[in-house]
Design an enzyme around this catalytic site. Structure first.
Site, PDB file in Angstrom:
ATOM      1  N   HIS A  64       0.792  -1.081   0.012  1.00 18.91           N
ATOM      2  CA  HIS A  64      -0.245  -0.022  -0.108  1.00 18.91           C
ATOM      3  C   HIS A  64       0.883   1.179  -0.124  1.00 18.91           C
ATOM      4  O   HIS A  64       2.101   1.110   0.607  1.00 18.91           O
ATOM      5  CB  HIS A  64      -0.995  -0.053   1.202  1.00 18.91           C
ATOM      6  CG  HIS A  64      -2.054   0.822   1.158  1.00 18.91           C
ATOM      7  ND1 HIS A  64      -2.107   2.130   1.136  1.00 18.91           N
ATOM      8  CD2 HIS A  64      -3.453   0.399   0.824  1.00 18.91           C
ATOM      9  CE1 HIS A  64      -3.446   2.615   0.714  1.00 18.91           C
ATOM     10  NE2 HIS A  64      -4.121   1.793   0.386  1.00 18.91           N
ATOM     11  N   ASP A 123      -7.521  -5.525   0.243  1.00 15.76           N
ATOM     12  CA  ASP A 123      -8.285  -6.367  -0.971  1.00 15.76           C
ATOM     13  C   ASP A 123      -7.993  -7.655  -0.614  1.00 15.76           C
ATOM     14  O   ASP A 123      -8.401  -8.568  -1.334  1.00 15.76           O
ATOM     15  CB  ASP A 123      -7.864  -5.702  -2.236  1.00 15.76           C
ATOM     16  CG  ASP A 123      -8.766  -4.690  -2.524  1.00 15.76           C
ATOM     17  OD1 ASP A 123      -9.750  -4.505  -2.130  1.00 15.76           O
ATOM     18  OD2 ASP A 123      -8.338  -3.804  -3.371  1.00 15.76           O
TER      19      ASP A 123
HETATM   20  N1  CMC Z   1       3.815  -7.343  -4.718  1.00 18.21           N
HETATM   21  C1  CMC Z   1       5.336  -7.386  -4.778  1.00 18.21           C
HETATM   22  N2  CMC Z   1       5.703  -6.404  -4.435  1.00 18.21           N
HETATM   23  C2  CMC Z   1       5.323  -5.337  -4.004  1.00 18.21           C
HETATM   24  C3  CMC Z   1       4.045  -5.183  -3.990  1.00 18.21           C
HETATM   25  C4  CMC Z   1       3.048  -6.375  -4.226  1.00 18.21           C
HETATM   26  N3  CMC Z   1       1.787  -6.400  -4.155  1.00 18.21           N
HETATM   27  N4  CMC Z   1       3.506  -3.945  -3.648  1.00 18.21           N
HETATM   28  C5  CMC Z   1       4.770  -3.400  -3.791  1.00 18.21           C
HETATM   29  N5  CMC Z   1       5.983  -4.097  -3.990  1.00 18.21           N
HETATM   30  C6  CMC Z   1       7.201  -3.660  -4.257  1.00 18.21           C
HETATM   31  C7  CMC Z   1       7.419  -3.144  -5.405  1.00 18.21           C
HETATM   32  O1  CMC Z   1       8.041  -4.145  -6.364  1.00 18.21           O
HETATM   33  C8  CMC Z   1       8.770  -2.171  -5.296  1.00 18.21           C
HETATM   34  O2  CMC Z   1       9.827  -2.896  -4.780  1.00 18.21           O
HETATM   35  P1  CMC Z   1      11.220  -2.475  -5.440  1.00 18.21           P
HETATM   36  O3  CMC Z   1      11.568  -1.070  -4.521  1.00 18.21           O
HETATM   37  O4  CMC Z   1      12.329  -3.573  -5.176  1.00 18.21           O
HETATM   38  O5  CMC Z   1      11.114  -2.167  -6.712  1.00 18.21           O
HETATM   39  C9  CMC Z   1       8.401  -1.641  -3.785  1.00 18.21           C
HETATM   40  O6  CMC Z   1       7.387  -2.667  -3.353  1.00 18.21           O
HETATM   41  C10 CMC Z   1       7.427  -0.443  -3.959  1.00 18.21           C
HETATM   42  O7  CMC Z   1       6.230  -0.601  -4.762  1.00 18.21           O
HETATM   43  P2  CMC Z   1       5.474   0.481  -5.642  1.00 18.21           P
HETATM   44  O8  CMC Z   1       4.679  -0.173  -6.388  1.00 18.21           O
HETATM   45  O9  CMC Z   1       6.324   1.525  -6.025  1.00 18.21           O
HETATM   46  O10 CMC Z   1       4.606   1.056  -4.534  1.00 18.21           O
HETATM   47  P3  CMC Z   1       3.460   2.197  -4.769  1.00 18.21           P
HETATM   48  O11 CMC Z   1       3.359   2.674  -3.550  1.00 18.21           O
HETATM   49  O12 CMC Z   1       3.754   2.704  -5.875  1.00 18.21           O
HETATM   50  O13 CMC Z   1       2.084   1.287  -5.163  1.00 18.21           O
HETATM   51  C11 CMC Z   1       0.335  -0.197  -4.685  1.00 18.21           C
HETATM   52  C12 CMC Z   1       1.005   0.886  -4.169  1.00 18.21           C
HETATM   53  C13 CMC Z   1      -0.921  -0.686  -3.847  1.00 18.21           C
HETATM   54  C14 CMC Z   1       0.039   0.126  -6.074  1.00 18.21           C
HETATM   55  C15 CMC Z   1       1.311  -1.611  -4.959  1.00 18.21           C
HETATM   56  O14 CMC Z   1       1.588  -2.034  -3.639  1.00 18.21           O
HETATM   57  C16 CMC Z   1       0.275  -2.738  -5.649  1.00 18.21           C
HETATM   58  O15 CMC Z   1       0.736  -2.829  -6.939  1.00 18.21           O
HETATM   59  N6  CMC Z   1      -0.094  -3.722  -4.723  1.00 18.21           N
HETATM   60  C17 CMC Z   1      -0.855  -4.839  -5.503  1.00 18.21           C
HETATM   61  C18 CMC Z   1      -2.190  -4.223  -5.888  1.00 18.21           C
HETATM   62  C19 CMC Z   1      -3.197  -4.009  -4.791  1.00 18.21           C
HETATM   63  O16 CMC Z   1      -3.348  -5.009  -3.880  1.00 18.21           O
HETATM   64  N7  CMC Z   1      -3.961  -2.857  -4.723  1.00 18.21           N
HETATM   65  C20 CMC Z   1      -4.866  -2.693  -4.019  1.00 18.21           C
HETATM   66  C21 CMC Z   1      -4.437  -1.470  -2.880  1.00 18.21           C
HETATM   67  S1  CMC Z   1      -5.348  -1.178  -1.462  1.00 18.21           S
HETATM   68  C22 CMC Z   1      -6.989  -0.809  -2.034  1.00 18.21           C
HETATM   69  C23 CMC Z   1      -7.056   0.256  -2.966  1.00 18.21           C
HETATM   70  O17 CMC Z   1      -6.532   1.356  -2.231  1.00 18.21           O
HETATM   71  O18 CMC Z   1      -7.522   0.382  -3.904  1.00 18.21           O
END
Ligand code: CMC
Length: 381
Positions: free
Chosen positions: A264, A318
């Site tokens: 998140h 989720d």
């Molecule tokens: N699985 C594996 N690695 C992850 C995940 C994950 N679900 N989430 C973050 N990471 C890693 C990512 O690969 C990155 O690693 P590195 O620094 O080594 O490249 C690091 O953590 C930072 O990730 P990010 O995508 O840059 O983080 P963000 O803050 O931009 O994204 C997020 C947040 C929710 C989009 C992301 O965690 C994600 O894509 N999660 C999966 C989708 C999900 O479950 N979404 C629902 C969010 S909660 C409900 C809502 O608000 O809608």
């Protein structure tokens, strides 16, 4: 000379509004609506009470809640031409697209060129919260070839939604679980869909356009669409032993693939909403029998904790919501529309706040393209 602002991808951490609606402290997993902890709201308040709180800034008295609930119940019905609109959409289409189309269509039936009028704003907020569940349930029935079921004004918001899906009143536990799930998803500060609603609203577009654009934003797999994908993903884990789940997670992380339902932008601890949902899941499974997929989810959480917990990647709301909805008999592609039915309360709270002292959103950009090129005639390019 003023310093040039730094470009921050995804506007991470950049304040886009001053708001008194929702407090999140992601470092300790704290979430409050208008100062009230989410755990207390989930336990003691209905969704209707929560929406009143979000929109009016205070919890309702018994009389206020009665009047608010009655106004919601009175606005549940859909004009027959909105139902005709749904009947004309392709039944294979995603329910989130049907919802976007119907909400945009509502704006034509309730023209909104007087968004500065406080009565119009209040009534429109009630109307949108009231009608979204009816649209989702009607679409679900229409795509199967069934006639929509008319809403009932004697049922609570969550209970009536479940009733409109299949024509049966849900039992008390199912209705309670749906009501709590709606409360948990009602608001979450400046997420992508809420920001979208505020941006659209800031142009003084009507609230139907603001909510339709927010629904489009919620649909994506990185936002609301994740709940649907969690279940699909968990089903691909064929051999649910600890070793296999560990290997599955390691392989996926090595390929840099996201594991849906984890991570998140603001939580670096477990999402408090996931804790509440997990408790509800346990209650449901005690009464109805355990879903094998829940055991896979719990084991995956343990393995992920060991693999990426140190990076602050924990289950988000989720991760468990889909498992709970499936147990309640809700089809997988309605999970994100259920999220929208809940979040519309938060979108409208933000829209109402945005319109108080509104300023149109107009950020800047860093231009990195070519400059001052000579335009050649087409024959010389
Ligand atoms: N699985 C594996 N690695 C992850 C995940 C994950 N679900 N989430 C973050 N990471 C890693 C990512 O690969 C990155 O690693 P590195 O620094 O080594 O490249 C690091 O953590 C930072 O990730 P990010 O995508 O840059 O983080 P963000 O803050 O931009 O994204 C997020 C947040 C929710 C989009 C992301 O965690 C994600 O894509 N999660 C999966 C989708 C999900 O479950 N979404 C629902 C969010 S909660 C409900 C809502 O608000 O809608």
């Amino acid at each position: 000379m003023a310093e040039k602002p730094e470009y921050i991808p995804g506007l991470a951490g950049v304040p886009a509004a001053r708001s008194s609606i929702c407090l999140i402290d992601g470092s300790v997993g704290k979430l409050q609506y208008r100062g009230y902890p989410i755990e207390a709201l989930a336990e003691h308040c209905t969704y209707e009470e929560t929406v009143f709180l979000l929109h009016h800034g205070k919890l309702p008295s018994a009389a206020e809640l009665e009047a608010f609930s009655a106004s919601l119940a009175a606005e549940r019905t859909l004009k027959f031409r909105i139902i005709d609109l749904l009947k004309n959409l392709p039944e294979s289409g995603h329910p989130m697209d049907a919802l976007t189309a119907a909400v945009a269509g509502l704006g034509m039936f309730y023209p909104g060129d007087h968004v500065e009028d406080l009565d119009f704003r209040g009534l429109t907020a009630v109307r949108l919260v009231a009608k979204l569940p009816t649209i989702v349930a009607a679409w679900h029935r229409i795509r199967r070839g069934d006639e929509p079921i008319a809403p009932r004004s004697d049922l609570g918001h969550a209970e009536n939604f479940l009733y409109m899906l299949e024509g049966e009143e849900p039992d008390a536990l199912t209705a309670k679980v749906m009501d709590v799930a709606l409360t948990l998803h009602a608001e979450h500060s400046m997420n992508a869909s809420t920001f979208t609603a505020r941006v659209t609203g800031s142009t003084l577009s009507d609230p139907y356009a603001a909510v339709a654009s927010a629904i489009g934003s919620l649909a994506g797999p990185l936002h609301g669409g994740a709940n649907e994908r969690v279940l699909t993903m968990l089903r691909t884990i064929e051999d649910p032993t600890t070793e296999n789940i560990r290997r599955w997670a390691e392989n996926r992380l090595a390929r840099k693939e996201k594991i849906m339902g984890f991570g998140h932008r603001v939580y670096k601890a477990k999402d408090p909403r996931a804790n509440v949902l997990q408790k509800l899941a346990t209650q449901l499974f005690e009464e109805r029998g355990r879903s094998p997929i829940y055991d896979v989810a719990v084991e995956l959480e343990t393995q992920m904790d060991q693999l990426v917990g140190h990076k602050g990647i924990y289950p988000n709301v989720d991760f468990y919501s889909g498992i709970v909805y499936e147990k309640m008999g809700i089809p997988v592609d309605l999970f994100t529309p259920v999220f929208a039915i809940a979040r519309v309360g938060g979108w409208l709270a933000h829209l109402l706040e945005q319109l108080e002292g509104n300023r149109i959103f107009r950020p800047s950009q860093e231009y990195i393209g070519e400059r001052d090129l000579e335009l050649k005639p087409i024959s010389e390019r």
